[in-house]
Scaffold this active site. Structure first.
Site, PDB file in Angstrom:
ATOM      1  N   ASP A  36      37.303  34.707 -15.723  1.00 23.43           N
ATOM      2  CA  ASP A  36      37.692  34.203 -17.043  1.00 23.43           C
ATOM      3  C   ASP A  36      39.201  34.054 -17.099  1.00 23.43           C
ATOM      4  O   ASP A  36      39.925  34.552 -16.218  1.00 23.43           O
ATOM      5  CB  ASP A  36      37.195  35.191 -18.130  1.00 23.43           C
ATOM      6  N   ASP A  59      40.558  30.015 -13.562  1.00 28.05           N
ATOM      7  CA  ASP A  59      40.422  28.777 -14.337  1.00 28.05           C
ATOM      8  C   ASP A  59      39.407  27.914 -13.595  1.00 28.05           C
ATOM      9  O   ASP A  59      39.706  27.399 -12.506  1.00 28.05           O
ATOM     10  CB  ASP A  59      41.779  28.071 -14.447  1.00 28.05           C
ATOM     11  N   VAL A  60      38.233  27.739 -14.175  1.00 34.69           N
ATOM     12  CA  VAL A  60      37.177  27.022 -13.457  1.00 34.69           C
ATOM     13  C   VAL A  60      37.530  25.558 -13.193  1.00 34.69           C
ATOM     14  O   VAL A  60      36.923  24.906 -12.351  1.00 34.69           O
ATOM     15  CB  VAL A  60      35.816  27.105 -14.201  1.00 34.69           C
ATOM     16  N   ASN A  86      29.085  29.552 -16.796  1.00 34.85           N
ATOM     17  CA  ASN A  86      28.976  29.611 -18.251  1.00 34.85           C
ATOM     18  C   ASN A  86      30.251  29.229 -19.004  1.00 34.85           C
ATOM     19  O   ASN A  86      30.193  28.900 -20.180  1.00 34.85           O
ATOM     20  CB  ASN A  86      28.557  31.053 -18.604  1.00 34.85           C
ATOM     21  N   TYR A 151      31.964  16.962 -25.541  1.00 30.34           N
ATOM     22  CA  TYR A 151      31.114  18.138 -25.318  1.00 30.34           C
ATOM     23  C   TYR A 151      29.699  17.703 -24.944  1.00 30.34           C
ATOM     24  O   TYR A 151      29.124  18.195 -23.958  1.00 30.34           O
ATOM     25  CB  TYR A 151      31.099  19.005 -26.579  1.00 30.34           C
ATOM     26  N   LYS A 155      27.786  18.267 -21.391  1.00 30.86           N
ATOM     27  CA  LYS A 155      26.569  19.093 -21.294  1.00 30.86           C
ATOM     28  C   LYS A 155      25.385  18.279 -20.764  1.00 30.86           C
ATOM     29  O   LYS A 155      24.559  18.799 -20.024  1.00 30.86           O
ATOM     30  CB  LYS A 155      26.251  19.720 -22.648  1.00 30.86           C
ATOM     31  N   THR A 186      28.820  33.167 -31.617  1.00 31.93           N
ATOM     32  CA  THR A 186      29.903  33.594 -30.709  1.00 31.93           C
ATOM     33  C   THR A 186      31.222  33.025 -31.258  1.00 31.93           C
ATOM     34  O   THR A 186      31.218  32.176 -32.156  1.00 31.93           O
ATOM     35  CB  THR A 186      29.715  33.036 -29.277  1.00 31.93           C
TER      36      THR A 186
HETATM   37  N1  LIG Z   1      27.833  29.392 -28.968  1.00 34.48           N
HETATM   38  C1  LIG Z   1      26.999  28.348 -28.995  1.00 34.48           C
HETATM   39  O1  LIG Z   1      26.484  27.974 -30.067  1.00 34.48           O
HETATM   40  C2  LIG Z   1      26.654  27.628 -27.731  1.00 34.48           C
HETATM   41  C3  LIG Z   1      25.570  26.732 -27.776  1.00 34.48           C
HETATM   42  C4  LIG Z   1      25.211  26.044 -26.620  1.00 34.48           C
HETATM   43  C5  LIG Z   1      25.940  26.239 -25.466  1.00 34.48           C
HETATM   44  N2  LIG Z   1      26.998  27.097 -25.456  1.00 34.48           N
HETATM   45  C6  LIG Z   1      27.719  27.250 -24.195  1.00 34.48           C
HETATM   46  O2  LIG Z   1      27.720  28.598 -23.818  1.00 34.48           O
HETATM   47  C7  LIG Z   1      28.865  28.849 -22.994  1.00 34.48           C
HETATM   48  C8  LIG Z   1      29.573  30.102 -23.507  1.00 34.48           C
HETATM   49  O3  LIG Z   1      30.023  29.833 -24.812  1.00 34.48           O
HETATM   50  P1  LIG Z   1      30.235  30.976 -25.911  1.00 34.48           P
HETATM   51  O4  LIG Z   1      29.580  30.488 -27.135  1.00 34.48           O
HETATM   52  O5  LIG Z   1      29.869  32.289 -25.347  1.00 34.48           O
HETATM   53  O6  LIG Z   1      31.814  30.812 -26.126  1.00 34.48           O
HETATM   54  P2  LIG Z   1      33.025  31.851 -26.098  1.00 34.48           P
HETATM   55  O7  LIG Z   1      34.190  31.077 -26.591  1.00 34.48           O
HETATM   56  O8  LIG Z   1      32.637  33.111 -26.783  1.00 34.48           O
HETATM   57  O9  LIG Z   1      33.200  32.184 -24.545  1.00 34.48           O
HETATM   58  C9  LIG Z   1      33.667  31.236 -23.626  1.00 34.48           C
HETATM   59  C10 LIG Z   1      34.451  31.969 -22.552  1.00 34.48           C
HETATM   60  O10 LIG Z   1      34.863  30.989 -21.584  1.00 34.48           O
HETATM   61  C11 LIG Z   1      36.204  31.289 -21.208  1.00 34.48           C
HETATM   62  N3  LIG Z   1      36.858  30.092 -20.669  1.00 34.48           N
HETATM   63  C12 LIG Z   1      37.291  28.999 -21.366  1.00 34.48           C
HETATM   64  N4  LIG Z   1      37.884  28.141 -20.529  1.00 34.48           N
HETATM   65  C13 LIG Z   1      37.820  28.688 -19.289  1.00 34.48           C
HETATM   66  C14 LIG Z   1      38.264  28.261 -18.014  1.00 34.48           C
HETATM   67  N5  LIG Z   1      38.905  27.102 -17.835  1.00 34.48           N
HETATM   68  N6  LIG Z   1      38.030  29.069 -16.947  1.00 34.48           N
HETATM   69  C15 LIG Z   1      37.391  30.253 -17.113  1.00 34.48           C
HETATM   70  N7  LIG Z   1      36.958  30.712 -18.303  1.00 34.48           N
HETATM   71  C16 LIG Z   1      37.166  29.924 -19.375  1.00 34.48           C
HETATM   72  C17 LIG Z   1      36.841  31.793 -22.472  1.00 34.48           C
HETATM   73  O11 LIG Z   1      38.033  32.532 -22.210  1.00 34.48           O
HETATM   74  C18 LIG Z   1      35.729  32.650 -23.068  1.00 34.48           C
HETATM   75  O12 LIG Z   1      35.783  33.985 -22.599  1.00 34.48           O
HETATM   76  C19 LIG Z   1      29.707  27.578 -23.054  1.00 34.48           C
HETATM   77  O13 LIG Z   1      29.468  26.807 -21.899  1.00 34.48           O
HETATM   78  C20 LIG Z   1      29.181  26.864 -24.282  1.00 34.48           C
HETATM   79  O14 LIG Z   1      29.388  25.492 -24.226  1.00 34.48           O
HETATM   80  C21 LIG Z   1      27.362  27.797 -26.568  1.00 34.48           C
END
Ligand SMILES: NC(=O)c1ccc[n+]([C@@H]2O[C@H](COP(=O)([O-])OP(=O)(O)OC[C@H]3O[C@@H](n4cnc5c(N)ncnc54)[C@H](O)[C@@H]3O)[C@@H](O)[C@H]2O)c1
Length: 246
Positions: A36, A59-60, A86, A151, A155, A186
């Site tokens: 992360d 950084d992914v 993720n 987005y 996806k 989240t």
């Molecule tokens: N929360 C929702 O409603 C939801 C719905 C569908 C999909 N998602 C997907 O689930 C995944 C996790 O989302 P979340 O809701 O837990 O969000 P979140 O913001 O709580 O967590 C995302 C994490 O990714 C990290 N991150 C961001 N850019 C990064 C990078 N370049 N390299 C490494 N780490 C990085 C952030 O620091 C954070 O810790 C995402 O892919 C999101 O698109 C979320």
């Protein structure tokens, strides 16, 4: 324990769905690397969870950073058996006003980042003759929603990237699947006001948003041997959002 001694990388593991998955994997016996950018929450979570968990700043969207992640996995765990791809960010706004830099950043992290981490994971898993990858897409990878151009495009790309990787590496013992959450409570949703959150919650057949732990358990399942004949699939964890209108 379903993941005893498994070595798993969780990108975006410092928060939300990633954090919940790190916690679930640890309960199931895995050793985990949190990959992360969050240098406060990431190391803090690793310290809280003890010796099964380490943090690697990653950084992914940066291939050098991803290479360093897998070198660290080799050094600390001796390899990688599982990946939860993720890490992701959101962006909301009308498409005609979408700055190219914002579009590019979302694509870089949510799609190219997923590809880069999978690419390096597969190279290691191929040498080890097996592994499992779960890519995190979204219900928005399956249908459009206004104001989410980058987005939703990213996806949708993740869903089809999964299928392609699954086909390419199935006979090398590497399974690749997608988990597609509905709206999950989240920090990613912090940008939305309460009225919008209530509206979105009501679009799920169950009438509520999900909790990160409800996605985490699905991810652990897909990473585990219990999912041994599942590859190229998409598991929707969405409280019935995509089932249709009732
Ligand atoms: N929360 C929702 O409603 C939801 C719905 C569908 C999909 N998602 C997907 O689930 C995944 C996790 O989302 P979340 O809701 O837990 O969000 P979140 O913001 O709580 O967590 C995302 C994490 O990714 C990290 N991150 C961001 N850019 C990064 C990078 N370049 N390299 C490494 N780490 C990085 C952030 O620091 C954070 O810790 C995402 O892919 C999101 O698109 C979320």
């Amino acid at each position: 324990m379903r993941m005893a001694e498994r070595r798993v990388i969780v990108t975006g593991g410092a928060s939300g769905i990633g954090e919940a998955t790190v916690r679930d994997l640890v309960i199931q016996g895995a050793r985990v690397i949190i990959a992360d950018l969050d240098d406060e929450r990431g190391p803090g979570l690793a310290e809280e969870l003890g010796e099964q968990v380490t943090y690697q700043r990653t950084d992914v969207a940066d291939e050098d950073s991803v290479t360093a992640l897998f070198d660290a996995a080799e050094a600390t765990l001796g390899g990688v058996d599982g990946l939860f791809n993720n890490a992701g960010i959101g962006h909301i706004g009308p498409s005609a006003q979408h700055p190219l830099t914002d579009w590019q950043r979302v694509i870089d992290i949510n799609l190219t980042g997923a590809f880069l981490v999978a690419k390096h994971a597969i190279a290691r898993m191929e040498a080890a003759e097996g592994g499992a990858i779960v890519n995190c897409a979204s219900i928005l990878g399956n249908f459009g929603q206004s104001q989410t151009a980058a987005y939703s495009a990213a996806k949708g790309g993740v869903v089809n990237l999964t299928r392609t990787l699954a086909l390419e590496y199935a006979r090398k013992g590497i399974r690749v699947n997608t988990v597609s959450p509905g709206y999950i409570i989240t920090p990613l949703l912090d940008a939305l006001d309460q009225e919008t959150k209530d509206y979105l919650a009501g679009l799920h057949a169950m009438g509520r948003m999900g909790q990160p732990e409800e996605v985490a358990r699905a991810v652990t399942f897909l990473l585990s041997d219990e999912a041994s004949f599942i590859t190229g699939s998409q598991l929707l964890v969405d409280g019935g959002f995509t089932a249709g209108k009732s």
